[in-house]
Motif scaffolding. Structure first.
Motif, mmCIF file in Angstrom:
data_model
loop_
_atom_site.group_PDB
_atom_site.id
_atom_site.type_symbol
_atom_site.label_atom_id
_atom_site.label_comp_id
_atom_site.label_asym_id
_atom_site.label_seq_id
_atom_site.Cartn_x
_atom_site.Cartn_y
_atom_site.Cartn_z
ATOM 1 N N LYS A 26 -0.855 12.665 -49.751
ATOM 2 C CA LYS A 26 -1.017 11.882 -50.986
ATOM 3 C C LYS A 26 -2.484 11.655 -51.310
ATOM 4 N N GLY A 27 -3.354 11.774 -50.302
ATOM 5 C CA GLY A 27 -4.774 11.594 -50.548
ATOM 6 C C GLY A 27 -5.427 12.758 -51.271
ATOM 7 N N GLU A 28 -4.763 13.895 -51.337
ATOM 8 C CA GLU A 28 -5.351 15.067 -51.998
ATOM 9 C C GLU A 28 -5.563 14.799 -53.492
ATOM 10 N N LYS A 29 -6.775 15.114 -53.966
ATOM 11 C CA LYS A 29 -7.114 14.892 -55.374
ATOM 12 C C LYS A 29 -7.928 16.066 -55.898
ATOM 13 N N PRO A 30 -7.751 16.439 -57.158
ATOM 14 C CA PRO A 30 -8.650 17.446 -57.726
ATOM 15 C C PRO A 30 -10.067 16.891 -57.798
ATOM 16 N N TYR A 187 -10.794 14.380 -50.629
ATOM 17 C CA TYR A 187 -10.664 15.813 -50.375
ATOM 18 C C TYR A 187 -9.599 16.359 -51.315
ATOM 19 N N SER A 188 -9.635 17.669 -51.548
ATOM 20 C CA SER A 188 -8.730 18.270 -52.525
ATOM 21 C C SER A 188 -7.509 18.909 -51.881
ATOM 22 N N SER A 189 -7.606 19.251 -50.598
ATOM 23 C CA SER A 189 -6.543 19.980 -49.923
ATOM 24 C C SER A 189 -6.704 19.792 -48.420
ATOM 25 N N ALA A 191 -7.279 22.163 -46.271
ATOM 26 C CA ALA A 191 -8.416 22.983 -45.853
ATOM 27 C C ALA A 191 -9.738 22.300 -46.188
ATOM 28 N N ASP A 192 -9.814 21.680 -47.352
ATOM 29 C CA ASP A 192 -11.020 20.956 -47.743
ATOM 30 C C ASP A 192 -11.246 19.769 -46.812
ATOM 31 N N MET A 193 -10.172 19.045 -46.482
ATOM 32 C CA MET A 193 -10.279 17.933 -45.531
ATOM 33 C C MET A 193 -10.836 18.419 -44.205
ATOM 34 N N VAL A 194 -10.331 19.547 -43.705
ATOM 35 C CA VAL A 194 -10.751 20.059 -42.404
ATOM 36 C C VAL A 194 -12.243 20.379 -42.411
ATOM 37 N N GLN A 195 -12.712 21.082 -43.443
ATOM 38 C CA GLN A 195 -14.132 21.428 -43.481
ATOM 39 C C GLN A 195 -14.995 20.166 -43.573
ATOM 40 N N LYS A 196 -14.585 19.208 -44.388
ATOM 41 C CA LYS A 196 -15.352 17.971 -44.511
ATOM 42 C C LYS A 196 -15.309 17.159 -43.222
ATOM 43 N N PHE A 197 -14.150 17.095 -42.580
ATOM 44 C CA PHE A 197 -14.021 16.350 -41.335
ATOM 45 C C PHE A 197 -14.943 16.954 -40.276
ATOM 46 N N ARG A 198 -14.877 18.266 -40.099
ATOM 47 C CA ARG A 198 -15.684 18.918 -39.069
ATOM 48 C C ARG A 198 -17.182 18.762 -39.339
#
Length: 456
Positions: A26-30, A187-189, A191-198
């Motif tokens: 639910k946190g995913e946003k454009p 984050y948007s997705s 995959a985007d969350m993963v890159q930002k988290f790392r």
């Protein structure tokens, strides 16, 4: 920390794994809906004698909160006591020993964040001028023992205060004596969350170094630049740290859920009260076997509460929280969201930042995290060199990201100007704690009370 006011009898019982992953999805946003949420804490003291005011004393913390109603804030009540104030600029809440926190509203630009911060500080300073209160932007009380500090009347804090000594030596210091600045980002997705988290997790020690601002304990230098950061290393190993699994292949929402299911619980909120479940298992709760509530199974709100009880260097809920920075003065408050927004909200900058750190191994990341509270920018990075060697490059990446965003104020300035305090640190080579230590050993003549001259 989050504040719950009511239990919802219609709150869905968790029946499936999908409900555990749902908050992250639910946190995913454009990108056009990405926002910036900035949280900052400050130390409250009485100007007459520098003591930390209690909740109930005349002109104390309760009265400070009540006085915010003149600016349109509305009280949040728990157990018949005001524990927070809600308004258009977010929530003003209490940390365990009366540290005052603004959890700001989700905003589009750092210009707006800095205006929000300015409004808040103007309000509390006006109240403080009338009631004899001052506010310090530091990462830790410079002169107070635990015993000298009050306890705020918030249910979850009582549970945590009992539990902390069972799992670490410094958890009470974390609760009672520290302050931080955080920024919450979208984050948007997956995959985007993963890159930002790392990326943000790998670079969190750099933020710790740049914002290091807690070199004193009980009136003397403590041997650290960020003692607040050191405190987290001996608070509770089950819910803190660098989360090596984030860098493993296959990391995503489901793996974070697994981590959270293994984080011991603190409490369950029922009928307006916090029930002590400290050390118990959320996995048992899912099976109706929680000792604190035998036969009951968790609701979706119970899971949301539980997600707020882990304290790694970066935390995932329905957004990502950057948790590495000490509290600081006004300009530093604005610099933290600028630093992370520049790195994470522009894809080119995010790719450049990740390329800088993706080759670091986990042993090196852990060693960096362990070294940075004492060494600051001189902490060694994996592969050779120190944080000092990459600080200017990371700031340049962040600046490029902010300029690329092109979010302008009325004067036509981008958000990049908010990096100014960090540029100064890199230029001089001295983090805030080192500036304080120079004052202590120099013009202050070892008199820690001079630190109160640095009030907001």
């Amino acid at each position: 920390m989050s504040t719950r006011q009511v239990s919802d009898s219609n709150d869905p019982i968790i029946e499936s794994r999908d409900q555990l992953v749902a908050p992250m999805i639910k946190g995913e946003k454009p990108k056009e809906r990405w926002r910036i949420g900035t949280e900052h804490e400050k130390l409250v003291y009485c100007t007459s004698d520098h003591h930390a005011p209690s909740y109930d004393e005349p002109g104390g913390i309760r009265d400070l909160l009540d006085a915010l109603t003149q600016y349109g804030w509305e009280p949040v009540i728990e157990g018949g006591k005001v524990i927070a104030m809600a308004g258009s600029d977010g929530t003003v809440s209490l940390e365990p020993a009366g540290q005052l926190e603004l959890s700001g509203a989700p905003l589009e630009t750092i210009h707006q964040t800095c205006a929000e911060t300015g409004r808040h500080l103007d309000q509390v300073k006006a109240i403080g001028a009338k009631t004899g209160k001052g506010f310090l932007g530091l990462g830790m009380w410079p002169d107070k023992t635990r015993e000298e500090l009050p306890i705020m009347p918030k249910g979850r804090y009582a549970i945590m205060l009992r539990h902390m000594p069972r799992v670490g030596q410094l958890g009470l210091d974390m609760m009672l004596r520290t302050c931080t600045i955080q920024v919450n980002l979208d984050y948007s997705s997956e995959a985007d969350m993963v890159q930002k988290f790392r990326t943000s997790l790998a670079l969190q020690p750099l933020a710790t170094a740049l914002f290091a601002n807690s070199p004193f304990t009980e009136g003397k230098p403590n041997g650290y630049l960020s003692y607040r950061s050191h405190i987290w290393t001996d608070t509770d190993p089950h819910r803190t740290g660098m989360l090596g699994f984030v860098f493993e292949d296959g990391f995503g929402y489901d793996r974070y859920v697994e981590y959270m299911l293994d984080v011991p619980m603190y409490f369950v909120f029922r009928d307006g009260k916090y029930i002590d479940a400290a050390g118990q298992s959320f996995r048992d709760f899912l099976e109706g076997k929680l000792p604190a509530l035998p036969g009951e199974r968790p609701t979706e709100s119970d899971w949301i509460d539980h997600l707020s009880t882990a304290f790694p260097e970066v935390r995932l809920k329905s957004f990502l929280e950057m948790r590495g920075a000490d509290g600081g003065p006004w300009r530093k408050i604005c610099a933290l969201p600028a630093f992370w927004v520049g790195l994470l909200y522009d894809q080119g900058a995010l790719d450049a930042a990740w390329n800088l750190v993706k080759g670091w191994d986990m042993e090196g990341r852990e060693a960096l995290r362990a070294a940075v509270p004492k060494l600051g920018l001189d902490a060694p990075i994996p592969g050779g060199g120190t944080l000092r060697d990459i600080a200017a490059e990371v700031l340049a990446i962040s600046r490029a990201g902010l300029n690329s965003r092109s979010r302008l104020n009325s004067m036509g300035d981008t958000e990049a100007g908010f990096l100014g305090p960090l540029d100064e640190i890199v230029r001089t080579g001295k983090v805030p704690a080192q500036v304080l230590l120079d004052k202590y050993h120099g013009e202050w003549g070892g008199d820690i009370s001079r630190v109160y001259e640095l009030s907001f």
